[in-house]
Design an enzyme around this catalytic site. Sequence first.
Site, short mmCIF file in Angstrom:
data_model
loop_
_atom_site.label_atom_id
_atom_site.label_comp_id
_atom_site.label_asym_id
_atom_site.label_seq_id
_atom_site.Cartn_x
_atom_site.Cartn_y
_atom_site.Cartn_z
N PRO A 1 0.64 -0.96 0.17
CA PRO A 1 0.25 0.27 0.38
C PRO A 1 0.76 1.10 0.20
O PRO A 1 1.76 1.37 0.35
CB PRO A 1 -1.17 -0.27 0.91
CG PRO A 1 0.27 -0.91 2.17
CD PRO A 1 0.91 -1.85 1.56
N ARG B 1 0.36 1.32 -6.02
CA ARG B 1 0.54 2.73 -6.32
C ARG B 1 1.34 3.94 -7.39
O ARG B 1 2.31 3.16 -6.61
CB ARG B 1 0.23 2.72 -4.40
CG ARG B 1 -1.22 2.42 -3.91
CD ARG B 1 -2.15 3.21 -4.32
NE ARG B 1 -3.54 2.33 -4.02
CZ ARG B 1 -4.75 1.61 -4.23
NH1 ARG B 1 -4.18 1.13 -5.34
NH2 ARG B 1 -5.34 0.98 -3.29
N ASP C 1 0.68 0.04 -14.28
CA ASP C 1 -0.70 0.50 -13.84
C ASP C 1 -1.64 0.94 -13.40
O ASP C 1 -2.23 1.93 -13.01
CB ASP C 1 -1.40 -1.18 -14.02
CG ASP C 1 -3.21 -1.19 -14.03
OD1 ASP C 1 -3.92 -0.39 -15.03
OD2 ASP C 1 -4.00 -1.29 -12.87
N GLU D 1 -1.26 10.27 -11.62
CA GLU D 1 -2.31 9.69 -12.38
C GLU D 1 -4.04 10.80 -11.60
O GLU D 1 -4.78 10.21 -12.21
CB GLU D 1 -2.51 8.65 -11.68
CG GLU D 1 -2.80 7.77 -10.41
CD GLU D 1 -3.38 6.37 -10.37
OE1 GLU D 1 -4.26 5.57 -9.83
OE2 GLU D 1 -2.36 5.62 -10.47
N HIS E 1 -4.72 2.69 -14.58
CA HIS E 1 -5.27 1.38 -12.79
C HIS E 1 -6.14 0.24 -13.89
O HIS E 1 -7.40 1.25 -12.37
CB HIS E 1 -4.95 3.31 -12.35
CG HIS E 1 -5.09 2.68 -10.91
ND1 HIS E 1 -4.66 3.35 -10.11
CD2 HIS E 1 -5.39 1.58 -10.10
CE1 HIS E 1 -4.58 2.97 -8.96
NE2 HIS E 1 -5.03 1.79 -8.56
#
Length: 332
Positions: A209, A237, A261, A266, A298
Amino acid sequence: MTSIKIFGVREEDIPYIKAWSTKHNVTVDLDEALLSSETVDRTKGFDGVSISQQIPFGEDVYRKLHEFGIKQIAQRSAGFDIYDFDLAQKYDLIISNVPSYSPHSIAEYTVSQALNLVRNYNDIQQKTASYDFRWQPAILSRSIKDLKVAVIGTGRIGSIVAKIFAQGFGAEVIAYDIAPNESYKSFLTYANSINEAVQEADIVTVHIPASKDSDYLFDDALFNEFKPGSVFINCARGAIVKTSALIHALDNGVLKGAALDTYEGEKGLFPSDQRHSELKDEVLKQLIERQDVIVSPHIAFYTDAAVENLIVDALDATIDVIETGDTKLRVN
């Protein structure tokens, strides 16, 4: 009748929202907009709120929700770093998330991107598009079973990724986690540090995370520990990776390729339609244009199972707070 305002609604969400609403006999008002200073007044008269966004909001939103008698905000994602917990406490708001909505979806996508990198997918597609059908060393690849995979983070998602590589492909898996899980040692070996895990790995994939401790964890120093010619996948992330360091590692040959991703810049872009706008993020443009990088917006989670679980779990948490004053999914 109990009523809930749900922001950030997309087309694919609607069937699951309607099904939940009918099952629970709760009115759910759908809104495509995000929660903000401009839209918070739309929550007046409702009993609860659910949102799906990466864009934070100011104290006025927390204050108005409190004034309107709303006791919670149900975030439809695992990440909850947009929230100011001090303000949430000040205005008596319970924040909840959906910690696990489809770990298999993300794990499967991670493995598919690793395969794309190792099998030179971008190169093959470009050559094919130009009618170059030759077999040549530039697109020669290796078998996954002969490679070593480093999995950083062995939680819900990382453990599935490790199991797919180990039991599905027969690859050797080395992992790092601040809290090793003894039950996973049948298909992986834990390293004592991230540095140790990445040093001999042909594939490195990260599943931790975002936090103060993991911010820019993958920087120049850590990429310099990678095995030359390895590939890197980030379906976790964006803030975990310092993009300039990633680009440097690609340019100097430490990395053969990367699949991203998530991206540190972003917010406000993933997901959005930028086809008729000038993309001002020059770094993202560079990543998209590179032959050795695969960028996706994402979407590793983006399956029907995940969409349904995000809706159902968030609305369940909302009704729990309305009816009981708390939810097992609260994060503050």
